[in-house]
Write a protein that holds these residues in place. Structure first.
Motif, short mmCIF file in Angstrom:
data_model
loop_
_atom_site.label_atom_id
_atom_site.label_comp_id
_atom_site.label_asym_id
_atom_site.label_seq_id
_atom_site.Cartn_x
_atom_site.Cartn_y
_atom_site.Cartn_z
N PHE A 68 0.84 -1.20 0.00
CA PHE A 68 0.00 0.00 0.00
C PHE A 68 0.87 1.25 0.00
O PHE A 68 1.84 1.35 0.75
N ILE A 69 0.51 2.20 -0.86
CA ILE A 69 1.23 3.47 -0.94
C ILE A 69 0.31 4.58 -0.45
O ILE A 69 -0.77 4.79 -1.02
N PRO A 70 0.69 5.32 0.59
CA PRO A 70 -0.17 6.40 1.11
C PRO A 70 -0.03 7.66 0.26
O PRO A 70 0.82 8.52 0.53
N GLY A 71 -0.82 7.76 -0.78
CA GLY A 71 -0.70 8.91 -1.66
C GLY A 71 -1.97 9.21 -2.41
O GLY A 71 -2.92 8.43 -2.42
N ARG A 72 -2.01 10.38 -3.02
CA ARG A 72 -3.13 10.72 -3.90
C ARG A 72 -2.67 10.51 -5.33
O ARG A 72 -1.47 10.64 -5.65
N PHE B 163 1.34 8.05 -7.79
CA PHE B 163 1.01 8.42 -6.43
C PHE B 163 1.92 9.58 -6.04
O PHE B 163 3.14 9.50 -6.23
N GLN B 164 1.35 10.62 -5.47
CA GLN B 164 2.17 11.62 -4.78
C GLN B 164 2.09 11.29 -3.29
O GLN B 164 1.00 11.30 -2.70
N LEU B 165 3.22 10.96 -2.70
CA LEU B 165 3.24 10.48 -1.32
C LEU B 165 2.69 11.53 -0.35
O LEU B 165 3.10 12.69 -0.38
N LEU B 166 1.79 11.10 0.52
CA LEU B 166 1.24 11.96 1.56
C LEU B 166 2.04 11.87 2.85
O LEU B 166 1.83 12.64 3.78
N ALA B 167 2.96 10.91 2.89
CA ALA B 167 3.84 10.74 4.05
C ALA B 167 5.10 10.03 3.56
O ALA B 167 5.10 9.40 2.50
N ASP B 168 6.17 10.11 4.32
CA ASP B 168 7.37 9.37 3.98
C ASP B 168 7.06 7.88 3.95
O ASP B 168 6.29 7.37 4.77
N LYS B 169 7.63 7.17 2.99
CA LYS B 169 7.44 5.72 2.87
C LYS B 169 8.82 5.09 2.77
O LYS B 169 9.54 5.28 1.78
N GLU B 170 9.19 4.34 3.80
CA GLU B 170 10.52 3.75 3.84
C GLU B 170 10.78 2.87 2.62
O GLU B 170 9.95 2.05 2.23
N GLY B 171 11.92 3.09 2.00
CA GLY B 171 12.30 2.33 0.82
C GLY B 171 11.67 2.81 -0.47
O GLY B 171 11.99 2.32 -1.55
N ILE B 172 10.76 3.80 -0.37
CA ILE B 172 10.05 4.30 -1.56
C ILE B 172 10.37 5.77 -1.82
O ILE B 172 10.79 6.14 -2.91
N LYS C 14 10.16 10.21 -0.07
CA LYS C 14 9.75 11.21 0.91
C LYS C 14 8.39 11.79 0.55
O LYS C 14 7.94 11.73 -0.61
N LYS C 15 7.73 12.37 1.53
CA LYS C 15 6.46 13.04 1.32
C LYS C 15 6.58 14.03 0.16
O LYS C 15 7.53 14.80 0.09
N GLY C 16 5.60 13.98 -0.77
CA GLY C 16 5.62 14.87 -1.93
C GLY C 16 6.24 14.25 -3.16
O GLY C 16 6.03 14.75 -4.27
N ASN C 17 7.01 13.16 -3.00
CA ASN C 17 7.61 12.49 -4.15
C ASN C 17 6.54 11.75 -4.97
O ASN C 17 5.48 11.39 -4.46
N TYR C 18 6.89 11.48 -6.22
CA TYR C 18 5.98 10.76 -7.11
C TYR C 18 6.44 9.32 -7.29
O TYR C 18 7.62 9.05 -7.50
N ILE C 19 5.46 8.39 -7.23
CA ILE C 19 5.70 6.96 -7.35
C ILE C 19 4.89 6.45 -8.54
O ILE C 19 3.69 6.74 -8.66
N GLY C 20 5.51 5.68 -9.43
CA GLY C 20 4.80 5.15 -10.59
C GLY C 20 3.71 4.18 -10.18
O GLY C 20 3.95 3.28 -9.37
N LEU C 21 2.51 4.34 -10.72
CA LEU C 21 1.40 3.45 -10.41
C LEU C 21 1.06 2.58 -11.62
O LEU C 21 1.30 1.38 -11.63
N GLU C 22 0.50 3.17 -12.65
CA GLU C 22 0.12 2.43 -13.86
C GLU C 22 0.27 3.34 -15.06
O GLU C 22 0.45 4.55 -14.94
#
Length: 399
Positions: free
Chosen positions: A190-194, A265-274, A276-284
């Motif tokens: 699970f990734i905590p992001g919008r 996903f734009q992280l809403l909180a820091d996610k270890e190994g993924i 920092k808050k505000g970073n973008y994570i590839g979804l689909e």
């Protein structure tokens, strides 16, 4: 140029793609399952000829339709639906008829499989959620022991958020394995992001000729599973960080000469190994226009004609449309669900916001699970005005 457009009648505004091609001298041929007499007049006027099939999922019927057009008009140059549901079939038809202007059968799964997408995000140096291709309960539990609850499970090659679930404990996990459909599934941490998308059109060299961004405050998964409201809106200005990684993603993924819809996903909180808050994570990624009437929202937000820009790309591999850094409007889509006790009636919404509303209608049953039963699309100059509109439409009695 002979262009076969698959399902020009759905969604209802997709006739505009055919119309703009026709204006540029293209011979546009349509294949669909709607009887000709039931087609909207705009669809009829945009096509040179229409071939009706009984069932668009019957490949033999679709093959015969393309063969007929090939015999009657000569070499087919393009086959396209601009619709995620038909991407694999589009590719198979291209392969069988030697049409090289889009994905072929052997490569389309690289952009349809959620697990395969991850290697291209990695190529673009964009992090993604850790995952496990679902096998046994024991292996699934071992994966969760590594990443923790909750996890997300979804079909590896599914459309939209259909049959996507959040598993929060061992009981959920056991129930999932007991009821899992017999299709390949992927399990992700699970990734905590919008969700924020990077959307646009690229030419044959993967140069971006139009781009925009949309913000999704509530995950589509929750909207489908909980029958929640769908709200999403265009960004007046693309976050420079998003634009940078979006451009890297366009270059890394296979394909060209088409729409793209990257979800992050734009992280809403820091996610270890993924990150920092505000970073973008590839979804689909979806190599087609965003769903529903988002193409029309692109027009409203940008004072543009996305259909002409796309037709320019098809016919000349370029477009002369110049996008401003800041877009004129925030275009917002707000839906309502049947059976909910809203404070304000449809008439009150129209009386108060009619000058801002650019589209409103009942949504087709085929897409109402994800998009709601009644939609309003409106233009505003500021985000604050758009959010006030959303609150007014969604205000419910007892809240």
């Amino acid at each position: 140029m002979n262009f076969i457009f698959i399902s020009p009648q759905f969604p209802k505004t997709y006739w505009n793609f055919c119309d703009r091609l026709k204006q540029k001298g293209v011979c546009v041929l349509g294949i669909g399952d709607t009887p000709y007499d039931a087609l909207d007049e705009h669809v009829k006027a945009s096509l040179q000829e229409y071939y009706r099939v009984d069932n668009m999922e019957n490949y033999d019927e679709m093959f015969r339709a393309v063969a007929y057009f090939s015999f009657r008009y000569g070499k087919i140059d393009w086959i396209e639906s601009n619709n995620e549901y038909w991407l694999a079939q589009d590719a198979r038809l291209r392969t069988d008829f030697h049409v090289t202007s889009g994905y072929q059968s052997e490569e389309v799964w690289e952009i349809r499989s959620k697990s395969k997408m991850k290697k291209y995000y990695a190529k673009a140096k964009i992090p993604t959620a850790r995952y496990h291709l679902v096998t046994t309960y024991e292996e699934g539990k071992a994966f969760i022991d590594q990443v923790g609850y909750p996890v997300i499970v979804k079909p590896d090659a599914g459309v939209g958020a259909s049959k996507t679930y959040r598993l929060s404990n061992d009981e959920d996990l056991k129930m999932f394995y007991e009821q899992k459909p017999s299709v390949p599934y992927i399990m992700e941490e699970f990734i905590p992001g919008r969700i924020i998308s990077y959307d646009g059109i690229m030419d044959s060299k993967k140069e971006i000729i139009f781009d925009t961004s949309h913000i999704f405050p509530t995950p589509i998964m929750d909207i489908v599973n909980q029958q929640d409201h769908l709200v999403y809106y265009s960004a007046k200005q693309i976050d420079p960080k998003l634009k940078k990684i979006g451009q890297r993603a366009v270059k890394a993924f296979p394909g060209g000469s088409r729409f793209f819809h990257f979800e992050f996903f734009q992280l809403l909180a820091d996610k270890e190994g993924i990150g920092k808050k505000g970073n973008y994570i590839g979804l689909e990624v979806n190599m087609r226009p965003p769903g529903g009437y988002t193409t029309d929202m692109m027009n409203f937000a940008n004072n543009a004609d996305i259909y002409t820009i796309w037709a320019d790309m098809v016919t000349s591999d370029q477009s002369h449309f110049v996008l401003p850094v800041e877009r004129p409007y925030v275009c917002i889509f707000v839906s309502r669900r049947d059976g909910k006790n809203y404070v304000h009636t449809h008439e009150e919404i129209m009386d108060r916001y009619g000058s801002h509303i650019v589209m409103q209608e009942r949504m087709p049953d085929a897409i109402s699970d994800a998009m709601g039963n009644q939609m309003y699309t409106a233009n505003f100059v500021t985000d604050e005005e758009a959010q006030e509109f959303t609150s007014f439409v969604h205000e419910m009695r007892g809240e």
